[in-house]
Design a protein around this motif. Structure first.
Motif, PDB file in Angstrom:
ATOM      1  N   SER A 105      45.987  41.420  40.206  1.00 57.35           N
ATOM      2  CA  SER A 105      45.547  40.846  41.482  1.00 57.35           C
ATOM      3  C   SER A 105      44.138  40.253  41.362  1.00 57.35           C
ATOM      4  CB  SER A 105      45.577  41.918  42.564  1.00 57.35           C
ATOM      5  OG  SER A 105      45.065  41.414  43.762  1.00 57.35           O
ATOM      6  N   GLY A 106      43.241  40.984  40.719  1.00 55.11           N
ATOM      7  CA  GLY A 106      41.884  40.482  40.514  1.00 55.11           C
ATOM      8  C   GLY A 106      41.861  39.275  39.607  1.00 55.11           C
ATOM      9  N   GLN A 107      42.721  39.275  38.591  1.00 50.23           N
ATOM     10  CA  GLN A 107      42.780  38.142  37.677  1.00 50.23           C
ATOM     11  C   GLN A 107      43.292  36.896  38.388  1.00 50.23           C
ATOM     12  OE1 GLN A 107      45.010  39.305  34.203  1.00 50.23           O
ATOM     13  NE2 GLN A 107      43.261  40.375  33.320  1.00 50.23           N
ATOM     14  N   ALA A 108      44.294  37.051  39.249  1.00 46.10           N
ATOM     15  CA  ALA A 108      44.805  35.908  40.009  1.00 46.10           C
ATOM     16  C   ALA A 108      43.727  35.349  40.926  1.00 46.10           C
ATOM     17  CB  ALA A 108      46.041  36.312  40.810  1.00 46.10           C
ATOM     18  N   GLY A 109      42.969  36.225  41.566  1.00 45.45           N
ATOM     19  CA  GLY A 109      41.869  35.773  42.419  1.00 45.45           C
ATOM     20  C   GLY A 109      40.781  35.074  41.629  1.00 45.45           C
ATOM     21  N   ALA A 110      40.523  35.560  40.413  1.00 46.01           N
ATOM     22  CA  ALA A 110      39.500  34.943  39.568  1.00 46.01           C
ATOM     23  C   ALA A 110      39.939  33.551  39.116  1.00 46.01           C
ATOM     24  CB  ALA A 110      39.215  35.821  38.354  1.00 46.01           C
ATOM     25  N   VAL A 111      41.215  33.402  38.763  1.00 42.82           N
ATOM     26  CA  VAL A 111      41.718  32.084  38.351  1.00 42.82           C
ATOM     27  C   VAL A 111      41.684  31.128  39.537  1.00 42.82           C
ATOM     28  CG1 VAL A 111      43.717  30.830  37.483  1.00 42.82           C
ATOM     29  CG2 VAL A 111      43.100  33.002  36.469  1.00 42.82           C
ATOM     30  N   ARG A 112      42.045  31.608  40.719  1.00 47.52           N
ATOM     31  CA  ARG A 112      42.000  30.764  41.925  1.00 47.52           C
ATOM     32  C   ARG A 112      40.575  30.284  42.192  1.00 47.52           C
ATOM     33  NH1 ARG A 112      43.115  32.475  48.229  1.00 47.52           N
ATOM     34  NH2 ARG A 112      40.889  32.780  48.332  1.00 47.52           N
TER      35      ARG A 112
END
Length: 162
Positions: A105-112
């Motif tokens: 979840s944190g990785q997806a937010g970071a990529v976004r």
């Protein structure tokens, strides 16, 4: 007392200072590397994503895998596409991202976050659209540390009278 200053500009003239004009809003310029890519770093919780954006056909690679294979949950896939969809650029750019740290979840937010910043580096005119959608703001919430004498950050041990 006939020459009383009535404005701040008058005070500056009395001191002999030149009145400084206020600058307009900052002008953002396109920032590309030697290969014609825009680069940005996105962060969320403990995850850090390095994102490169270039003209293409809408292909998104995360850690050398297709984003739908890396982020299996549809919610995370939707999260990644949000800035591109908000700017109506879903099929115009290829995204290459490397992400480390944190959970999915944190990785997806970071990529976004990285995609949003790279989009503004490639097309500065998109900044108001992405800013209004809240994509350029780094979500600063992180996990609170555990304190001594507690089970977790705030949870105490169970109380017993005996």
């Amino acid at each position: 007392m006939a020459n009383e200053p009535r404005t701040l500009g008058d005070l500056g003239e009395l001191r002999g200072d030149a009145v400084v004009a206020t600058s307009a809003a900052p002008v953002y310029q396109q920032k590309l590397d030697a290969f014609g890519r825009a680069y940005a770093t996105g962060k969320r919780k403990n995850a850090v994503a390095r994102v490169w954006l270039k003209r293409g056909h809408g292909k998104i690679l995360v850690n050398k895998k297709d984003f739908s294979a890396y982020f299996a949950r549809p919610v995370l896939q939707m999260l990644l596409k949000q800035p591109l969809n908000a700017a109506n650029r879903a099929d115009q750019y290829d995204v290459i991202a490397t992400v480390a740290g944190g959970g999915l979840s944190g990785q997806a937010g970071a990529v976004r976050h990285g995609i949003s910043k790279a989009l503004t580096a490639y097309e500065p005119d998109l900044r108001p659209v992405l800013k209004k959608g809240g994509f350029l703001t780094r979500d600063s919430r992180v996990v609170e540390r555990k304190k001594y004498g507690k089970m977790k950050a705030r949870r105490s041990f169970q109380f017993s009278k005996r």
